[in-house]
Design an enzyme around this catalytic site. Sequence first.
Site, PDB file in Angstrom:
ATOM      1  N   ALA A 264     -54.674-117.911  -4.514  1.00 22.17           N
ATOM      2  CA  ALA A 264     -56.007-117.303  -4.423  1.00 22.17           C
ATOM      3  C   ALA A 264     -56.722-117.513  -5.756  1.00 22.17           C
ATOM      4  CB  ALA A 264     -55.924-115.838  -4.041  1.00 22.17           C
TER       5      ALA A 264
ATOM      6  N   GLY B  78     -60.582-117.515 -13.564  1.00 18.89           N
ATOM      7  CA  GLY B  78     -59.622-117.033 -14.547  1.00 18.89           C
ATOM      8  C   GLY B  78     -58.370-117.878 -14.570  1.00 18.89           C
ATOM      9  N   HIS B  79     -57.865-118.243 -13.388  1.00 15.58           N
ATOM     10  CA  HIS B  79     -56.705-119.139 -13.329  1.00 15.58           C
ATOM     11  C   HIS B  79     -57.043-120.510 -13.916  1.00 15.58           C
ATOM     12  CE1 HIS B  79     -55.820-116.340  -9.852  1.00 15.58           C
ATOM     13  NE2 HIS B  79     -54.712-116.246 -10.552  1.00 15.58           N
TER      14      HIS B  79
ATOM     15  N   LYS C 238     -55.448-110.085 -18.611  1.00 14.77           N
ATOM     16  CA  LYS C 238     -55.846-108.976 -17.742  1.00 14.77           C
ATOM     17  C   LYS C 238     -54.640-108.119 -17.375  1.00 14.77           C
ATOM     18  CE  LYS C 238     -56.723-109.324 -13.325  1.00 14.77           C
ATOM     19  NZ  LYS C 238     -55.970-108.165 -12.749  1.00 14.77           N
TER      20      LYS C 238
ATOM     21  N   SER D 284     -57.817-111.794  -7.974  1.00 13.53           N
ATOM     22  CA  SER D 284     -57.719-112.204  -6.581  1.00 13.53           C
ATOM     23  C   SER D 284     -57.958-111.023  -5.639  1.00 13.53           C
ATOM     24  CB  SER D 284     -56.332-112.806  -6.309  1.00 13.53           C
ATOM     25  OG  SER D 284     -56.117-113.936  -7.130  1.00 13.53           O
ATOM     26  N   ARG D 285     -57.709-109.815  -6.111  1.00  9.68           N
ATOM     27  CA  ARG D 285     -57.888-108.637  -5.264  1.00  9.68           C
ATOM     28  C   ARG D 285     -59.341-108.179  -5.180  1.00  9.68           C
ATOM     29  NH1 ARG D 285     -52.545-107.642  -7.309  1.00  9.68           N
ATOM     30  NH2 ARG D 285     -51.072-107.208  -5.604  1.00  9.68           N
TER      31      ARG D 285
END
Length: 284
Positions: free
Chosen positions: A36, A40-41, A154, A191-192
């Site tokens: 997901a 950021g990734h 994070k 992702s949430r």
Amino acid sequence: MPEMPLIFREISAMRQKVAQWRAAGETVALIPTMGALHAGHVSLVEASRAHARRAIVSIFVNPTQFAPNEDFSAYPRTFDADLAKLAEVGCDGCFAPTPGEMYPQGFSTQVIPGGPALAGLEDRFRPDHFAGVAQVVAKLLNQAQADCAFFGEKDFQQLAVIRRMAADLDMSTRIFGVPTRRETDGLAMSSRNVYLTAPERAQAVTLSRVLRASAETIKAGAPVNEVVARASREIEAAGFALDYFEARNADSLAPAASLADGPIRLLVAARLGKTRLIDNWAVE
């Protein structure tokens, strides 16, 4: 069209390619994720370029770090879209194992972390979480044999747990933390975040706003305990169910009562509707 990363489903295939890169004198970075993917990734892949010639992103929704009442089955899985994002950033490989590859029949070994994993933050609300994280990250670092690995700040306590584990187990992979990537309004990318309704999304920015204001107030000399108490009240007044808002030493995660106990990192976890959000901010 960007070139797609190599996809490894088996540990042996990934190790074979890593060996080839190493034979050519190239260094390798690992970026562990649960998929997901968001910007950021992507920033983790970009950060790895300063330290390694090749980058492998792992995508594995790890069942051992979810409690029975958590969102394992509902966790977003967007593999094709993830691959497209990795291609755009020039990622070299994607390790996407099956649960059976990661935890074959007869698997029975646990990694039980201490130290930062018992800081009274996330572990108070998710007591088995860091054992699952330590287990899967230890396996991924061993499987990839990467020179370095990158994690977002994070999940600040998680990063501390991984650093401690890697040091304690004499792992040769260097662990790097990368600053949190944020939306334009300050919300930490996660992702949430897709779970948030439109009104909740508008409310969610309260966390980063309060964190930033609190950090600036503490830096200006206000008593830490008073700032933390005021921030907690403000977050709850905004409609959150607050798990914690804490001032901790950024290195040890021990409670910080004043600037003399620094460097200070403010950490928060709160629920908004059905979504649990975490964030943190450094007191510079």
